[in-house]
Design a protein around this motif. Structure first.
Motif, short mmCIF file in Angstrom:
data_model
loop_
_atom_site.label_atom_id
_atom_site.label_comp_id
_atom_site.label_asym_id
_atom_site.label_seq_id
_atom_site.Cartn_x
_atom_site.Cartn_y
_atom_site.Cartn_z
N THR A 58 16.57 -10.59 -8.60
CA THR A 58 17.70 -10.08 -9.50
C THR A 58 17.06 -9.06 -10.46
N GLU A 59 15.84 -9.46 -10.96
CA GLU A 59 15.32 -8.61 -11.92
C GLU A 59 14.55 -7.41 -11.12
N HIS A 60 14.19 -7.46 -9.90
CA HIS A 60 13.68 -6.51 -9.23
C HIS A 60 14.13 -6.12 -7.95
N PRO A 61 15.40 -5.59 -8.06
CA PRO A 61 16.19 -5.09 -6.84
C PRO A 61 15.49 -4.03 -6.02
N ALA A 62 14.66 -3.39 -6.53
CA ALA A 62 14.20 -2.16 -5.53
C ALA A 62 12.53 -2.53 -5.46
N SER A 63 12.08 -3.66 -5.70
CA SER A 63 10.80 -4.05 -5.17
C SER A 63 10.24 -4.69 -3.95
N LEU A 64 9.41 -4.17 -3.11
CA LEU A 64 9.11 -4.83 -1.75
C LEU A 64 8.57 -6.12 -2.15
N ALA A 65 8.06 -6.30 -3.32
CA ALA A 65 7.81 -7.73 -3.51
C ALA A 65 9.07 -8.62 -3.40
N SER A 66 10.24 -8.39 -3.63
CA SER A 66 11.71 -9.09 -3.79
C SER A 66 11.88 -9.58 -2.00
N ILE A 67 11.36 -8.57 -1.13
CA ILE A 67 11.53 -8.83 0.31
C ILE A 67 10.80 -9.96 0.71
N LEU A 76 0.64 -1.16 -0.21
CA LEU A 76 0.12 -0.06 -0.02
C LEU A 76 0.79 1.15 0.17
N ASN A 77 0.21 2.27 -0.83
CA ASN A 77 1.03 3.39 -0.72
C ASN A 77 -0.14 4.76 -0.86
N LYS A 78 0.23 5.89 0.01
CA LYS A 78 -0.99 6.80 -0.43
C LYS A 78 -1.36 7.21 -1.58
N ASP A 132 1.96 -11.06 -11.34
CA ASP A 132 2.58 -11.60 -12.32
C ASP A 132 3.57 -13.03 -12.10
N PHE A 133 4.13 -12.50 -10.94
CA PHE A 133 5.10 -13.88 -10.59
C PHE A 133 4.26 -14.94 -10.12
N ASN A 134 3.11 -14.76 -9.34
CA ASN A 134 2.39 -15.99 -8.99
C ASN A 134 1.48 -16.50 -10.10
N GLN A 135 0.96 -15.69 -11.04
CA GLN A 135 0.41 -16.14 -12.31
C GLN A 135 1.33 -17.13 -12.88
N GLU A 136 2.54 -16.69 -12.93
CA GLU A 136 3.58 -17.51 -14.02
C GLU A 136 3.88 -18.77 -13.04
N LEU A 137 3.85 -18.91 -11.82
CA LEU A 137 3.94 -19.95 -10.93
C LEU A 137 2.79 -21.10 -11.27
N LYS A 138 1.78 -20.46 -11.32
CA LYS A 138 0.20 -21.23 -11.58
C LYS A 138 0.59 -21.91 -12.80
N GLY A 139 1.17 -21.42 -13.84
CA GLY A 139 1.22 -22.09 -15.17
C GLY A 139 2.29 -23.05 -15.01
N LEU A 140 3.12 -23.33 -14.01
CA LEU A 140 3.97 -24.39 -13.97
C LEU A 140 3.54 -25.75 -13.22
N GLY A 141 2.19 -25.65 -12.96
CA GLY A 141 1.91 -26.89 -12.25
C GLY A 141 2.26 -27.09 -10.78
N THR A 142 2.73 -27.92 -10.75
CA THR A 142 3.46 -28.39 -9.09
C THR A 142 5.07 -28.57 -9.12
N PRO A 143 5.47 -27.24 -9.27
CA PRO A 143 7.07 -27.21 -9.55
C PRO A 143 7.79 -27.60 -8.04
N SER A 145 -4.04 -5.05 -8.15
CA SER A 145 -3.20 -4.05 -9.00
C SER A 145 -3.56 -2.63 -8.16
N GLY A 146 -2.79 -1.87 -8.57
CA GLY A 146 -2.97 -0.45 -8.02
C GLY A 146 -1.49 0.18 -7.78
N ASN A 147 -0.43 -0.64 -7.72
CA ASN A 147 0.79 -0.19 -7.80
C ASN A 147 1.79 -1.00 -8.36
N ALA A 148 3.19 -0.99 -8.39
CA ALA A 148 4.14 -1.61 -9.17
C ALA A 148 4.40 -3.09 -8.43
N PRO A 149 4.49 -2.96 -6.98
CA PRO A 149 4.97 -4.37 -6.51
C PRO A 149 3.81 -5.21 -6.38
#
Length: 350
Positions: free
Chosen positions: A143-152, A87-89, A118-129, A108-112
């Motif tokens: 590595t590709e999102h070094p500034a994203s809160l999602a990375s933490i 969340l962000n103001k 998108d990450f979880n939708q990609e995992l969903k397409g892998l079945g049971t990895p 949706s609503g902000n970048a992270p």
């Protein structure tokens, strides 16, 4: 006439102010199967320490929230499922999904939020990895999102929460993140934790300790001279620890006459009577010690204990041989010890 004009101008001014971007956060969602239920929203770190309640009716919910800066919060559902929400103001957050697939909500609503969706939708397409495949995906994302809160969040979920976390790998991934992320309370605490755990990593010398047992006798590492020592960290109030006691009972029963091996239970209990009652009720016949300081205990800090139950195996010289070993791993270690002692005996006899 002047008063009428002033009032008119004041109303125009207020109307203009109302048209400006607000700092409040608009949140709306629809989760199929949610029905009429309650979702709790709480802060994941000290940057947002409030709790909000989202009331759902016929799968839908909405709320107006506030945050001073970009923060990580957690959606807590009635079945115990947790899901991160950033969340962000000024954000307009939209949540879609179903109770059958809470692990892949579309937010949706902000970048992270979008990045994690998108990450979880990609995992969903892998079945049971496999676990390894999941870690690789998470590593690529960080590595590709070094500034994203999602990375933490992904670092915590796939690496920190691992039963046997690879501190070197965690440090490597943390190093790839921007300075702004590293200054976050969670990352600051994690980096300090890594620093402490590295001091007691496998291969390092165990710190000296001394605690009192149920008979008020001081017990230290020197009490187990020339023995491999398996230290079991537990507590009477921890249900997982109590269940895990069964494993140690089996090990003790098999190895109680083994002069080269010993067990030591270290409790995080605060109540002496409860501790003693549990030792008796769970038939913990091996040496038991406790300083009744809980998570603030000196030995807990010395060994950087973060979760229960935890176990640590020490060699006769005090070297840390292993951590969080399961029953099979402990049995394999005991076989190694027996073989070493057999070889030592044959060498001595010759």
């Amino acid at each position: 006439m002047k008063n009428v004009c002033l009032l008119y101008l004041l109303l125009i001014g207020l109307s203009a102010c109302g048209g400006k971007k607000t700092d409040s956060i608009s949140l709306s969602g629809e989760i199929k199967g949610l029905g009429n239920d309650t979702i709790y929203l709480y802060g994941a770190d000290r940057m947002h320490d409030r709790m909000d309640t989202l009331i759902a009716e016929k799968d839908k919910f909405s709320a107006t929230l506030s945050a001073d800066t970009l923060v990580t919060t957690i959606l807590l559902f009635s079945d115990g499922t947790e899901y991160p929400l950033f969340l962000n103001k000024g954000n307009k957050i939209q949540i879609k999904g179903s109770m059958a697939e809470l692990s892949s909500l579309q937010i949706s609503g902000n970048a992270p939020n979008k990045e994690l969706t998108d990450f979880n939708q990609e995992l969903k397409g892998l079945g049971t990895p496999s676990g390894k495949a999941l870690e690789e995906k998470a590593e690529n994302f960080i590595t590709e999102h070094p500034a994203s809160l999602a990375s933490i969040y992904l670092l915590d979920k796939y690496f920190v929460q691992n039963p046997q976390p690879d501190l070197t790998q965690i440090q490597k991934l943390a190093d790839r993140m921007t300075g702004e992320l590293k200054d976050r309370p969670f990352m600051d605490a994690l980096l300090k934790r890594i620093e402490e755990e590295e001091k007691v990593a496998v291969g390092k010398s165990a710190p000296y300790f001394r605690l009192r047992n149920a008979e008020e006798k001081d017990i230290s590492r020197s009490n187990f001279k020339d023995q491999y020592l398996l230290i079991q960290f537990w507590a009477s109030w921890d249900t997982v620890s109590r269940a895990n006691n069964a494993m140690f009972r089996r090990i003790y029963k098999k190895e109680q006459k083994n002069k080269n091996f010993a067990l030591l239970g270290v409790s995080l209990d605060l109540d002496k009577k409860k501790w003693q009652e549990t030792i008796k009720a769970d038939t913990l016949k091996w040496e038991q010690v406790c300083d009744f300081s809980g998570w603030s205990g000196e030995i807990i800090k010395q060994f950087a204990i973060q979760t229960l139950p935890t176990n640590i195996l020490l060699s006769p010289t005090g070297r840390i041989e292993g951590k969080n070993l399961d029953e099979k791993a402990i049995e394999n270690k005991l076989k190694e010890i027996a073989e070493k002692e057999k070889e030592k005996s044959l060498t001595t006899n010759h």
